[in-house]
Design a protein around this motif. Structure first.
Motif, short mmCIF file in Angstrom:
data_model
loop_
_atom_site.label_atom_id
_atom_site.label_comp_id
_atom_site.label_asym_id
_atom_site.label_seq_id
_atom_site.Cartn_x
_atom_site.Cartn_y
_atom_site.Cartn_z
N LYS A 129 -3.11 3.88 -0.42
CA LYS A 129 -1.74 4.09 0.05
C LYS A 129 -1.09 5.32 -0.56
N LEU A 130 -1.53 5.71 -1.72
CA LEU A 130 -0.89 6.84 -2.39
C LEU A 130 -1.45 8.13 -1.82
N TYR A 168 -5.44 8.07 -2.79
CA TYR A 168 -5.69 7.30 -4.00
C TYR A 168 -5.34 5.85 -3.74
N LEU A 224 -4.16 2.42 -5.34
CA LEU A 224 -3.58 1.82 -6.54
C LEU A 224 -4.24 0.49 -6.85
N HIS A 244 -8.03 1.83 -7.96
CA HIS A 244 -7.99 2.95 -8.89
C HIS A 244 -9.11 3.94 -8.59
#
Lengths: 419, 172
Positions: B48-49, B75, B77, B80
């Protein structure tokens, strides 16, 4: 002048007739509600770095805001693609001029990943120490400036005092105050000076005292709290969608710090906490930064206590310059030195992405090598860029006065945003 | 990436894990929004990042057809993990679908890629230059743009004895 005389003659002035103004007087009238476009910047005391904000106002409410960046743009990528890998280092320093070592080490980390190189343990410790020192100076500047722009000069002075002390230590370590160029591929440039660790410990104690002062002046200050609490709010989902990282994201309640989630160097050996906020407003971002400084001091103390002896740079003449006696005394040394300086480090072809936790968030480097001595492509993912991109989303519909604390606490750095 | 391949076998052109362990895949341009949406919304992946976007001009590399490679960095979350999505476009048809409807963070980064490489993003709400000024001609991070080529808005003062270095295109 003539108008004001007429105004008094009508008897509406409370000073002259001694009574409250009647209904429908000037006090009750609407403010002129024409839309007004004002320029904040390119160089404005409250914009950190050179950025122009075109703000369209309706009264005091911001209708539309359009940040225009690029005034500092100096062709970072293009410059890097035309020099050797080592010569990129001074350029990386200038991205975030408040925490040069972090940019420096982040870039080197990516290069080393591309080569597949493990750096000596002592070098990893020194990188941690340098990074945390610069995290402190960066946060001190940010918090101090926030206090200053909310009207308090004393917190700024305390922040500057601590920053000056820390930068003196940085100077003793690297020989430069701001743009340190301290790292080298495969390690670092110089070892710690004699007696430096004790000096740092003393400085940290003084910094802690100053942090207590700043905390006392700001955290419960009525003006400061009123202006920062509940302003500049962003939800965690929105922040993630925009790509926020670092203290600004953690203030929204997202526990994400690359030092913990993808530990690099020796960060996993230290005992420290990641502060997390709740509301994602300016006040939480301030609190997260304050707490992060205390955690940095904790890391620094542990690192200084446990740093091992050993080499500070890899012993490989294809990557690190040979020691000077070898250069002056042996033909191999001369050749290695000459080839490194003239051709640069021969990084094998390939690509790598590596990210470190800089003071404002994830600093990512994407490097492509074509096997020659120069980078083929250097992409920097500056943490300030997505943060600034979200400012219109946060601030539209809010008051002009909220823009200042928001801009302070997101801590956008012109150099890295504008590359 | 295994899950992506399993879901969209026709979309993945090439898959790779580089020396540093980073996973990436080359996606067919048309299926980019589909794959990105899958990466973002899948329960187990949750990329989601939004990291960033950039392009690589492969003009001088051994493999240079198609010429540009647009790289997306995401990325997760939850896991990781970083992941890279790549799309290859040629110089003549440098248009790819925009990811702004999916990630709002893509907005400025895609403007940056347009600014520096001249790759258009179909469906982008506001595709303007971001770091350079509107009057700028060309796209300076392309490899065929000379290093010292200058387009000053205000004419530079003629200084005769400055050596501008290699790559000077002649007109200073």
């Amino acid at each position: 002048m003539a108008d004001s005389h007429n105004f008094e003659a009508k008897g509406h002035n409370p000073d002259t007739d001694g009574s409250l103004p009647p209904e429908g007087s000037e006090l009750e009238a609407h403010l002129q509600a024409k839309h007004m476009v004002i320029n904040m910047g390119p160089s404005h005391p409250a914009t950190h770095g050179t950025v122009r904000l075109k703000v369209e106002l309706d009264g005091e409410t911001i209708v539309k805001i359009d940040p225009e960046i690029g005034f500092l743009h100096r062709g970072f990528q293009k410059s890097c693609e035309n020099v050797t890998w080592t010569q990129c280092l001074p350029y990386t320093d200038r991205l975030n001029y408040l925490s040069a070592m972090m940019n420096n080490f982040g870039f080197l980390n990516a290069v080393e990943k591309l080569i597949g190189l493990e750096i000596p343990e002592r070098a990893q410790y020194i990188r941690v120490i340098g990074s945390e020192l610069h995290r402190l100076t960066d946060h001190l500047t940010c918090v101090g400036a926030t206090g200053l722009e909310m009207g308090g000069f004393a917190p700024f002075l305390y922040g500057m005092e601590a920053r000056e002390l820390l930068q003196d230590r940085v100077t003793e370590l690297t020989g430069a105050r701001l743009t340190t160029s301290f790292g080298r591929v495969g390690g670092i440039n110089r070892d710690l000076p004699e007696g430096w660790a004790d000096k740092v410990r003393k400085t940290l104690t003084r910094t802690e005292e100053l942090l207590v002062e700043m905390d006392g002046l700001l955290t419960r200050n009525r003006i400061f709290v009123d202006r920062t609490k509940g302003t500049g709010i962003i939800t965690a989902d929105d922040a993630i969608d925009y790509g926020w990282t670092g203290p600004a994201l953690r203030a929204c309640g997202v526990d994400h710090d690359l030092r913990k989630t993808q530990p690099y160097w020796v960060y996993d050996r230290f005992d420290f906490d990641i502060p997390v906020g709740e509301h994602g407003d300016n006040y939480d971002r301030y609190l997260v930064r304050m707490e992060e400084m205390r955690q940095s001091i904790r890391i620094l103390r542990q690192a200084l206590d446990t740093i091992p002896a050993g080499p500070i740079i890899v012993d490989d003449w294809r990557i690190a310059l040979p020691p000077k006696p070898e250069v002056y005394g042996t033909i191999e040394g001369v050749m290695a030195h000459f080839k490194l300086v003239m051709e640069g480090i021969q990084v094998p072809p390939g690509e790598a992405y590596d990210a470190t936790e800089a003071s404002n968030g994830e600093l990512g480097w994407y490097l492509v090598s074509d096997g020659r001595g120069r980078p083929y492509k250097v992409h920097v993912r500056a943490p300030g860029f997505p943060v600034l991109a979200a400012v219109p989303h946060i601030i539209e519909g809010k008051m002009l006065a909220d823009l200042i604390p928001t801009f302070d606490t997101i801590n956008m750095i012109g150099g890295e945003v504008e590359q | 990436m295994d899950r992506v391949s399993a879901h969209f076998p026709e979309a993945v052109v090439e898959r790779y894990v580089d020396r540093a362990g980073g996973a990436w895949a080359v996606i067919h341009p048309d299926s980019l929004p589909k794959v990105a949406a899958f990466l973002k919304n899948d329960e187990e992946l949750q990329f989601k990042l939004f990291g960033s976007v950039d392009a690589v001009d492969r003009l001088h590399l051994a493999e240079n057809d198609p010429r540009f490679e647009v790289v997306y960095f995401l990325y997760s979350l939850k896991r990781h993990e970083h992941v890279r999505l790549k799309v290859r476009v040629s110089e003549h048809q440098a248009v790819i679908p925009s990811l702004v409807p999916l990630f709002r963070g893509a907005n400025w980064w895609e403007r940056l890629v347009w600014d520096f490489y001249g790759i258009r993003f179909d469906g982008h709400p506001d595709l303007r230059r971001i770091l350079l000024y509107e009057e700028f001609q060309g796209h300076p991070l392309r490899k065929d743009y000379a290093l010292r080529d200058r387009q000053p808005l205000i004419p530079e003062r003629p200084i005769k004895d400055i050596f501008r270095g290699p790559g000077t295109s002649g007109h200073s």
